[in-house]
Design an enzyme around this catalytic site. Structure first.
Site, PDB file in Angstrom:
ATOM      1  N   SER D  61      41.641  37.248  36.837  1.00 59.76           N
ATOM      2  CA  SER D  61      41.568  35.975  37.571  1.00 59.76           C
ATOM      3  C   SER D  61      42.729  35.733  38.524  1.00 59.76           C
ATOM      4  O   SER D  61      42.666  34.840  39.360  1.00 59.76           O
ATOM      5  CB  SER D  61      41.491  34.800  36.596  1.00 59.76           C
ATOM      6  OG  SER D  61      40.221  34.775  35.982  1.00 59.76           O
ATOM      7  N   LYS D  64      41.870  35.604  42.068  1.00 55.69           N
ATOM      8  CA  LYS D  64      41.297  34.413  42.710  1.00 55.69           C
ATOM      9  C   LYS D  64      42.237  33.810  43.746  1.00 55.69           C
ATOM     10  O   LYS D  64      41.787  33.176  44.700  1.00 55.69           O
ATOM     11  CB  LYS D  64      40.935  33.375  41.634  1.00 55.69           C
ATOM     12  CG  LYS D  64      39.803  33.836  40.714  1.00 55.69           C
ATOM     13  CD  LYS D  64      39.606  32.902  39.523  1.00 55.69           C
ATOM     14  CE  LYS D  64      38.448  33.409  38.638  1.00 55.69           C
ATOM     15  NZ  LYS D  64      38.337  32.647  37.370  1.00 55.69           N
ATOM     16  N   TYR D 186      33.093  40.218  43.668  1.00 56.86           N
ATOM     17  CA  TYR D 186      33.930  39.383  42.808  1.00 56.86           C
ATOM     18  C   TYR D 186      34.511  40.203  41.646  1.00 56.86           C
ATOM     19  O   TYR D 186      35.707  40.147  41.365  1.00 56.86           O
ATOM     20  CB  TYR D 186      33.079  38.211  42.308  1.00 56.86           C
ATOM     21  CG  TYR D 186      33.695  37.371  41.230  1.00 56.86           C
ATOM     22  CD1 TYR D 186      34.753  36.507  41.512  1.00 56.86           C
ATOM     23  CD2 TYR D 186      33.220  37.427  39.920  1.00 56.86           C
ATOM     24  CE1 TYR D 186      35.310  35.721  40.513  1.00 56.86           C
ATOM     25  CE2 TYR D 186      33.770  36.650  38.919  1.00 56.86           C
ATOM     26  CZ  TYR D 186      34.821  35.800  39.214  1.00 56.86           C
ATOM     27  OH  TYR D 186      35.371  35.033  38.231  1.00 56.86           O
ATOM     28  N   TYR D 238      43.522  27.873  33.248  1.00 59.15           N
ATOM     29  CA  TYR D 238      42.377  27.552  32.392  1.00 59.15           C
ATOM     30  C   TYR D 238      42.554  26.150  31.783  1.00 59.15           C
ATOM     31  O   TYR D 238      43.029  25.245  32.445  1.00 59.15           O
ATOM     32  CB  TYR D 238      42.183  28.621  31.300  1.00 59.15           C
ATOM     33  CG  TYR D 238      42.023  29.998  31.864  1.00 59.15           C
ATOM     34  CD1 TYR D 238      40.926  30.312  32.666  1.00 59.15           C
ATOM     35  CD2 TYR D 238      42.963  30.971  31.619  1.00 59.15           C
ATOM     36  CE1 TYR D 238      40.770  31.596  33.196  1.00 59.15           C
ATOM     37  CE2 TYR D 238      42.817  32.249  32.141  1.00 59.15           C
ATOM     38  CZ  TYR D 238      41.716  32.548  32.931  1.00 59.15           C
ATOM     39  OH  TYR D 238      41.586  33.804  33.445  1.00 59.15           O
ATOM     40  N   VAL D 256      42.831  37.215  32.303  1.00 58.81           N
ATOM     41  CA  VAL D 256      42.603  37.679  30.925  1.00 58.81           C
ATOM     42  C   VAL D 256      43.102  39.097  30.681  1.00 58.81           C
ATOM     43  O   VAL D 256      43.067  39.586  29.556  1.00 58.81           O
ATOM     44  CB  VAL D 256      41.118  37.606  30.505  1.00 58.81           C
ATOM     45  CG1 VAL D 256      40.649  36.168  30.390  1.00 58.81           C
ATOM     46  CG2 VAL D 256      40.236  38.393  31.445  1.00 58.81           C
TER      47      VAL D 256
END
Lengths: 302, 302, 302, 302
Positions: D61, D64, D186, D238, D256
């Site tokens: 992530s 992102k 992605y 998160y 993660v």
């Protein structure tokens, strides 16, 4: 019929006590789970009974049908502006559902709906619980029905979640009286003690086109009686209404005291009782007994 | 009966066209909203019809009952491990409900449930849509029933929300086949074109203890037929199942094509059709016609 | 600085009055929307002000920071067992969130969280509102700060939604005192009247490592002051906390009275005020003034 | 600084391995949990590192932020019409949130938001993953950065939940390209392998007013860099963003794979890495290391 009742009773007896007695208040937790009774009352006034059918128990949510009937008698179709007639889906979203639908509960058998119905009756009667009790004494022909004040007080003490729903409805303008007063009436109604025989008799008007042959009165119209049955059929059994329709096929209403009433339209009213509950809060042996009846007699309305 | 049908037809005629034809795909939006038909088929094989009862229309969600019946024939009670039997509550939380209940849809008549049922049939048939169409041709006695491929393709083009639900169920392991293939079968089933007469005939087995007098076959058992009716009674009319039970009192299933089938157990199967829909997606004139029947004939099961 | 303040004031002046004054209670609805003031107080004790910076207004949710500070002084890190520190997401699910997280509100700045903090202070002080008012008088150096009892009473009269949340938390065991008493204290805190100058002074300890140079006291530790700022940065601006961080880049806390306080760590405390609110309930001109400051001075902490 | 890094490293070392390595795909589950590295890169180009700071890991992530930066470079402020800037609240309602807000995800760091950002980049680049990888190679000064195709393929195989969200957004018109193609890009971005040193370097532009001293380019404007930091501060960790702001006080983004990047505005970019995760999916040792830094150096921005 009496032979049949014996067969069903023997069938289900081994299941009695399976599950868990309601224990959210001490007064209910101490009930002996091994009790089991059935009563059937015909439109012709015949009574069939077996087991602990004369033992009074806490009717709890079964009282919602009496409150609803009283409100229908007074408000007629107008009452449906304040409460819906649709099944309610998941229990986890009871509060968000009230938010989403602007404080109008989905039906009169979820707690929020029954509390709004109690608020309607509070606007009408000086002593709504006494009015309701008199009404039920008349329907059942039993002038000695009593309220268990210990249960009522204990429910009130643990009222917080119901109070939250009542205040939320008040924030949407769907509440006319004091939250505290309405909850007291509501819990007193739930704390009424009746036996299977009392309940089978008191519910007979719903099998009998709205007419109570005991008090000799047209309680509500035939159409209204069918409508109350329809509401029980779609929303009367907590989060098991669909399965109950699927397995049993009769309009029914249960309470956490372990009672279940069911209606065979135009023929019989039934009450089964056994205190141990399944996961969704319906009497385990009670549901099994009604399934057994449906299998043996083919009473499904569908 | 034919006189009665005329009375009801004349009663409801002024309402025909009120509401809005389904317009989420172009192929449905162009239907003439002023059509209106009724067909009633008795267990003895009598047919009564009025208005546009012979005009074929897109059966849409009514097809979910056929798919469910096919799945029951093959999987029996095992199928209820993958789909529930409870009413579904609010439409806004269809996806959160799937999340909350680990990918098990609440019942076979919400889209998620019907898609899982299609997935079951996909696992069983090489060409699930053809299997379903043959089955319905047999039940209705009409070998010419056709699929509207333009409608099926258009639904597939706008499949995104249904695809989202299918993928979500797949993420919980409740999906066996390709999402795209299953959706194609599902939309083809919805795009079947049938008339009121076709549907009244094809649904008669549900009024007749599971027996189809046209194809001379026991389609499903009597108990299973009552169970399908129970599911229609609690979950067959989108977010109006409770009101429909309250007002009409018959098991019913509607589609956005404007058709509604209803069952009078042990006696009749009915289909009404008029394309303009009310706010929850049921045919306005169709619901009115069924209410009028209930008032005139007292067919409520409750 | 004073020149800069003039520039910003002139920039934003045309926007003053845009939006809508809070009108959920009459006492707030009558405020003149065309008022606008700014006050900046430096860690060195310099005061800069412009416009209606001396006019007292209803601080409303800004009071939540004072209550939180009082609770931190007494309970320290233990208090975080009863209230979370995470942003709260959508307003529509405030109640379901409480259900999902077992009655622990997400942070001390949503209503449920502030009510739990008030419950903590209720357990500690005989008169929690007077304790809070004395505390704020000391921090601001203004012994004349007053509570608007009309506003407090009016909020209490329309307490239903907040009462619903309090009762729901009580149903989860996260409430120690009478719901009614706690709500009275809570609404009295919200009804405190302070000017921009009062608030800029009273909040300076958060810019100054927990030290209040007016009362000459270490209010909370440096680390605790940074933590309060962090909570304001992630959750201080209703459903606009993220946008506010994005556009302004300072920890801030707003109230529906039209006030916003913001902290420039190690340097300044700021208060802007204009009663007309944007859609999420923050002062339109207030947000614009803080955006203008960030553009002119580059005060973003990020 | 190097001494300090040693202190922190020794402090946190005993915690390394506590928690659980991500295991939703096999390719991630096999990582050795006992690895631990820290790298700090200053705006002046100094590099400090300790432990396994040169070992490449799956950035997941963290990617992102790179995708978002690419989208900002191209679309500027227009991009915020398709994705929000608010924290997202509870994980359980990610799908209902998309429904409630008409397919606009709350921020670019929840999966739905990052997938929409990938869709934007898909509309712009012929090969969006290669474009992204080239961009990151340039920012980090490491031309050898590789994509782990096994990880990317495995994520795609288990794409169902992300596919559900993408289709749901498509049903609201907030999707321009093929769901399958966008998901492939992605997942490839998530499967990029970088070391702590690579990431500390590649993120330095966010500490340095948008300027990358390695590639000698103004990546985005100073204001945009502060805005990206603000988004990380409110939504980067998160369901722990608030606690992270409270405890650490720096904008951060985790993955993660066990990596966390953090920004000390105007001074440093940091990357910590250790694969074992806490309950919400952030590196346990990584969070502890950043808390330790904040305590030792007082880097909180608040």
């Amino acid at each position: 019929m009496q032979t049949l009742l014996r067969t069903i009773y023997d069938d289900v007896k081994p299941l009695v006590g399976q599950g868990k007695v309601a224990d959210y208040i001490p007064a209910l937790a101490s009930v002996n789970p091994h009790q089991f009774g059935i009563a059937i009352y015909s439109n012709q006034g015949e009574l069939f009974q077996i087991g602990d059918a004369d033992v009074p128990f806490s009717i709890q949510s079964i009282s919602k049908v009496f409150s609803l009937t009283l409100a229908i008698k007074h408000y007629g179709a107008d009452m449906w502006q304040r409460v819906g007639r649709e099944p309610s889906g998941l229990p986890f979203n009871s509060l968000v559902q009230l938010e989403y639908e602007n404080g109008i509960p989905r039906n009169p058998f979820i707690n929020a709906g029954a509390i709004v119905v109690s608020d309607m009756n509070q606007s009408r009667f000086a002593s709504p619980h006494y009015a309701m009790r008199e009404f039920v004494r008349r329907l059942s022909g039993n002038p000695d029905l009593k309220t268990d004040q210990v249960v009522a007080d204990s429910e009130y003490e643990f009222r917080h979640r119901n109070a939250a729903m009542a205040y939320l409805m008040q924030s949407y303008g769907n509440f006319e009286n004091s939250v505290e007063e309405v909850l007291k009436s509501y819990f007193s109604n739930c704390a009424l003690r009746m036996s299977c025989v009392d309940l089978a008799k008191a519910f007979n008007f719903l099998a009998n086109k709205g007419y109570c042959s005991i008090s000799k009165e047209q309680v509500i119209s035939e159409q209204e009686a069918r409508q109350v049955n329809a509401l029980m059929a779609t929303s009367g059994m907590y989060d098991e209404a669909g399965s109950f329709a699927f397995q049993v096929g009769l309009p029914g209403k249960s309470g956490v005291g372990g009672g279940i009433v069911a209606i065979v339209p135009n023929r019989f009213s039934i009450c089964v009782w056994s205190p141990a509950l399944n996961k969704v809060g319906n009497s385990s042996a009670g549901v099994a007994a009604l399934e057994s009846m449906t299998k043996h007699i083919g009473w499904s309305v569908y």
